[in-house]
Design an enzyme around this catalytic site. Structure first.
Site, PDB file in Angstrom:
ATOM      1  N   PHE A 151     -11.347  -8.004  13.298  1.00  0.00           N
ATOM      2  CA  PHE A 151     -10.256  -8.181  12.266  1.00  0.00           C
ATOM      3  C   PHE A 151     -10.030  -7.116  11.538  1.00  0.00           C
ATOM      4  CE2 PHE A 151      -8.724 -10.438   8.370  1.00  0.00           C
ATOM      5  CZ  PHE A 151      -7.424 -10.730   8.794  1.00  0.00           C
ATOM      6  N   GLN A 152      -8.733  -6.912  11.333  1.00  0.00           N
ATOM      7  CA  GLN A 152      -8.387  -5.851  10.429  1.00  0.00           C
ATOM      8  C   GLN A 152      -8.890  -4.346  10.676  1.00  0.00           C
ATOM      9  OE1 GLN A 152      -8.066  -7.076   6.236  1.00  0.00           O
ATOM     10  NE2 GLN A 152      -5.907  -7.775   6.672  1.00  0.00           N
TER      11      GLN A 152
ATOM     12  N   MET B  92      23.823   9.497   2.815  1.00  0.00           N
ATOM     13  CA  MET B  92      23.998  10.782   3.308  1.00  0.00           C
ATOM     14  C   MET B  92      24.082  10.544   4.986  1.00  0.00           C
ATOM     15  SD  MET B  92      23.527  13.950   2.905  1.00  0.00           S
ATOM     16  CE  MET B  92      22.609  14.649   1.597  1.00  0.00           C
TER      17      MET B  92
ATOM     18  N   GLU C 151       0.846  -1.327   0.091  1.00  0.00           N
ATOM     19  CA  GLU C 151      -0.060  -0.051  -0.034  1.00  0.00           C
ATOM     20  C   GLU C 151       0.963   1.211   0.017  1.00  0.00           C
ATOM     21  OE1 GLU C 151      -0.654  -2.659   2.140  1.00  0.00           O
ATOM     22  OE2 GLU C 151      -2.586  -3.283   1.813  1.00  0.00           O
TER      23      GLU C 151
END
Lengths: 168, 583
Positions: free
Chosen positions: B113-114, B479, B51
């Protein structure tokens, strides 16, 4: 230094969380906060007492929230500020009379009487509440509940000329 | 046709009405209802492998096209994985809309759930966000979300949609007029302030136009150039404004700040007037604020009133859209000049030219030595004629890309400026290429960044999005290593990546891309030519680079912009800033 800020927000779910989250995220310090409805059911008013040197960023960041409609800082003397508190103090029999006398001077209402305590309700100017609390402190404060500050601006109407009050 | 549809159908219909042509996402349980009508929609769905990748793709798309990018994810982990791209877009004012699934309304708060409290988690990372509890609200919410994302100061907006709301039946209606009494962004600047600004500019002897990403977001590059020429103002283009003014233009000084050119940084430092447009006095630009441009008066044009006075007090604040206000500035300036030329500031221009002569941006490529990243960037620029969209991650390669790529037009430089999100480049390049298929999209990425999000190259090859990636493989978090060298007594803690594992060529091939390797300077041009000739597949070029190269010029974090370090030889003494003083 404390500043009193009135925030008119759209009465939407979560709007208090948005304001609180913004204050936390920007490192602004809330001294007290009170929320309630306004005359317009679509709007709510928050009175926020903010501790900080200068309010420009606080006000601008409040305006950045999509649901903020109007922000006003009440400069001292320009607003009417009120708090309410309930305070329970130790009041043995030999001290009762003088405690009640002090309460009467402050027009504090006795709302509960116990065997060894008295509980007062006092609403009014935040300074008066602080004074009363100091007066009660030596007796022993058992419990204290205090509201956030609410404030409203004074309706000063000038009659064309600055600073002149319109005759009633 | 009946107007009765599901919330999910209404969502897709609403996206179509907004002109959305592509969305980037990953499906999952709670968002499943929305994926079904997507099959019947002309909207293209690009299936990201993570995602976060979907989010940066939407961001890259928005950067490149100027349109609102759309990311889609399911509830819980899907939504939390979008937080980094959302915050990234928030910091850089990129217009995106995130659509997230949520557990059914009756399950919210039950640790289902989730389940995650997406509305609460995303609140500080978005310009605004919604939890929709009634399918009938979908037309208005989507319309408002796109309006908020794309107007005023652009930014990310999230819409959280519980599964039962997506599944519910509603009657489609065109969205009612947007009613947001607290949201009225200014466009035009106050005419009196514009006049005051022009007077100040005409009086100034050493002015600088200090421009930020706001100019590009507003589509004001043409106006910027016209105004700079009219008023004869040298222009500094900050990291987010690269491309707002052509680098080939004699008035353009390029990037200022921590790794800016000596000339750009010093011109600001010595200026008597900063005409600030769509920039926000970021700490990477100002260095130590109290010694920043100490003699300069400030004109500050910004669409976001909260930026004005946040860091530096403005003498002339102007709230509004950068393009519109540049137009007003041009109009008033033309009227004032009445056909005459603007005042000549010969001394100032000569001073600037002298700095440019004495302190140019430069690098040395030893033909027998290791590859210098600046050389790769310069050769790529030469081979493409600069006609490409350049995407960068975060770190040394990003600074060199900004320094050594000559930008000629806006929306051709895509990077993560404010948040500094390592791993931005690969997915952002995929999003940019999806939005601009006819342009060459070349990511200049670091090996550390690349390893954070490289799996989106699978998305690119499977979806047929032939973006190109140059991996500047210096075997380290360059860096961070540079800071350890400068401020931590060369104690290189956890910055070694090794430049042989993974094998980037094999890795590229495994992901369906073409893999090319360049190990010596002589390999660079052939490798780039080969990469540029391939247009049907994504390409990864592994440039094995100098592991010890450092980015200069440099101003130490929190240090004064008066102290520009040009090379290792003028490093501050060890008693100077200590690690705990710098961020």
């Amino acid at each position: 230094m404390n500043h009193v800020i009135n925030v008119q927000v759209e009465n939407k779910p979560g709007v208090l969380a948005r304001v609180a989250s913004m204050f936390a995220g920007r490192g602004f310090n809330i001294h007290s906060l009170a929320v309630g409805p306004t005359a317009d059911p679509a709007m709510s008013r928050m009175t926020v007492v903010v501790d900080g040197p200068e309010m420009e960023q606080v006000i601008k960041q409040l305006y950045k929230l999509v649901h903020t409609v109007k922000v006003t800082e009440l400069t001292p003397g320009q607003g009417i500020e009120r708090e309410i508190m309930m305070v329970r103090v130790n009041a043995e029999a030999d001290k009762r009379a003088e405690i009640l006398e002090a309460a009467a001077i402050f027009k504090a209402k006795t709302v509960d009487v116990g065997l060894a305590t008295l509980t007062f309700e006092l609403a009014g100017d935040p300074g008066a509440l602080a004074d009363f609390l100091e007066l009660m402190r030596p007796y022993g404060i058992v419990d204290l509940a205090k509201s956030g500050r609410v404030a409203i601006s004074r309706d000063i109407k000038t009659n064309g000329k600055k600073g002149r009050l319109r005759s009633a | 046709m009946s107007n009765t549809m599901t919330g999910a159908q209404a969502l897709i219909h609403a996206l179509e009405s907004q002109g959305v042509d592509i969305v980037f996402g990953v499906p999952g349980g709670a968002i499943l209802p929305a994926y079904d009508p997507l099959l019947d929609s002309p909207i293209r769905h690009v299936l990201a492998r993570h995602e976060q990748g979907a989010g940066h793709m939407a961001s890259g798309y928005a950067h490149a096209t100027g349109r609102v990018g759309v990311m889609v994810a399911t509830s819980g982990p899907g939504a939390t994985n979008l937080i980094t791209p959302l915050q990234d877009c928030y910091m850089d004012s990129i217009p995106v809309v995130a659509i997230t699934g949520q557990v059914a309304t009756h399950s919210i708060g039950n640790d289902a759930f989730q389940e995650a409290h997406t509305w609460g988690i995303s609140m500080p990372a978005t310009k605004h966000n919604y939890l929709v509890t009634d399918a009938a609200d979908i037309p208005e919410v989507v319309n408002e979300a796109f309006h908020l994302a794309s107007t005023g100061r652009p930014g990310p907006v999230l819409i959280d949609l519980p599964k039962d709301v997506l599944a519910a039946t509603m009657n489609w209606h065109d969205p009612k007029e947007i009613k947001l009494p607290g949201y009225r962004p200014s466009v035009k600047g106050h005419p009196l302030q514009v006049k005051a600004a022009i007077d100040m500019i005409l009086e100034s002897e050493q002015p600088v136009l200090y421009t930020g990403g706001g100019v590009i977001r507003a589509g004001g590059a043409a106006e910027l150039r016209a105004f700079a020429e009219l008023a004869d103002l040298p222009v500094v283009t900050t990291l987010m404004a690269r491309g707002a003014m052509p680098d080939s233009h004699p008035l353009c000084l390029g990037m200022s700040g921590m790794h800016g050119s000596y000339t750009a940084t010093t011109a600001i430092q010595r200026s008597d007037l900063l005409v600030t447009i769509g920039a926000r006095f970021d700490d990477r630009v100002t260095g130590e604020v109290k010694s920043f441009a100490p003699d300069a008066k400030i004109i500050h044009v910004d669409v976001d009133p909260a930026e004005i006075g946040k860091v530096r007090k403005a003498d002339v604040p102007i709230v509004g859209d950068a393009k519109a206000i540049l137009g007003q500035l041009i109009e008033v300036m033309e009227k004032k000049l009445g056909g005459k030329r603007s005042p000549e500031r010969t001394d100032w221009h000569e001073q600037i030219a002298e700095w440019q002569r004495d302190y140019p941006l430069k690098f040395d490529q030893d033909p027998e030595g290791p590859i210098q990243q600046q050389y790769v960037i310069s050769e790529l620029h030469r081979l493409t004629g600069g006609d490409a969209i350049v995407v960068a991650g975060v770190g040394q390669h990003q600074m060199w890309a900004s320094q050594f790529w000559g930008f000629e037009r806006p929306n051709t430089w895509i990077n993560s400026g404010g948040l500094g999100t390592m791993g931005y480049a690969v997915p952002a390049a995929v999003g940019a290429k999806a939005g601009k298929p006819d342009e060459v999209v070349f990511a200049i990425d670091g090996d550390g960044c690349f390893q954070m999000t490289m799996q989106e190259l699978i998305t690119a090859s499977v979806e047929g999005i032939p973006a190109k990636i140059a991996v500047m493989n210096n075997g380290s978090l360059g860096m961070v290593k540079q800071w350890q060298k400068l401020f931590y007594h060369e104690r290189f803690s956890a910055t070694d990546l090794t430049n042989h594992t993974p094998d980037y060529v094999k890795l590229a091939e495994a992901m369906g891309c073409v893999g090319i390797r360049a190990e010596r300077p002589a390999d660079v041009v052939p490798a780039l030519e080969k990469a540029l000739a391939i247009n049907d597949k994504p390409v990864v070029v592994d440039f094995v680079c100098d592991p010890d190269a450092m980015v200069f010029p440099m101003v130490v974090a929190g240090g004064s912009n008066d102290d520009v370090i040009m090379s290792m030889t003028d490093l501050p003494d060890p008693a100077g800033p200590q690690p705990e003083d710098v961020i």
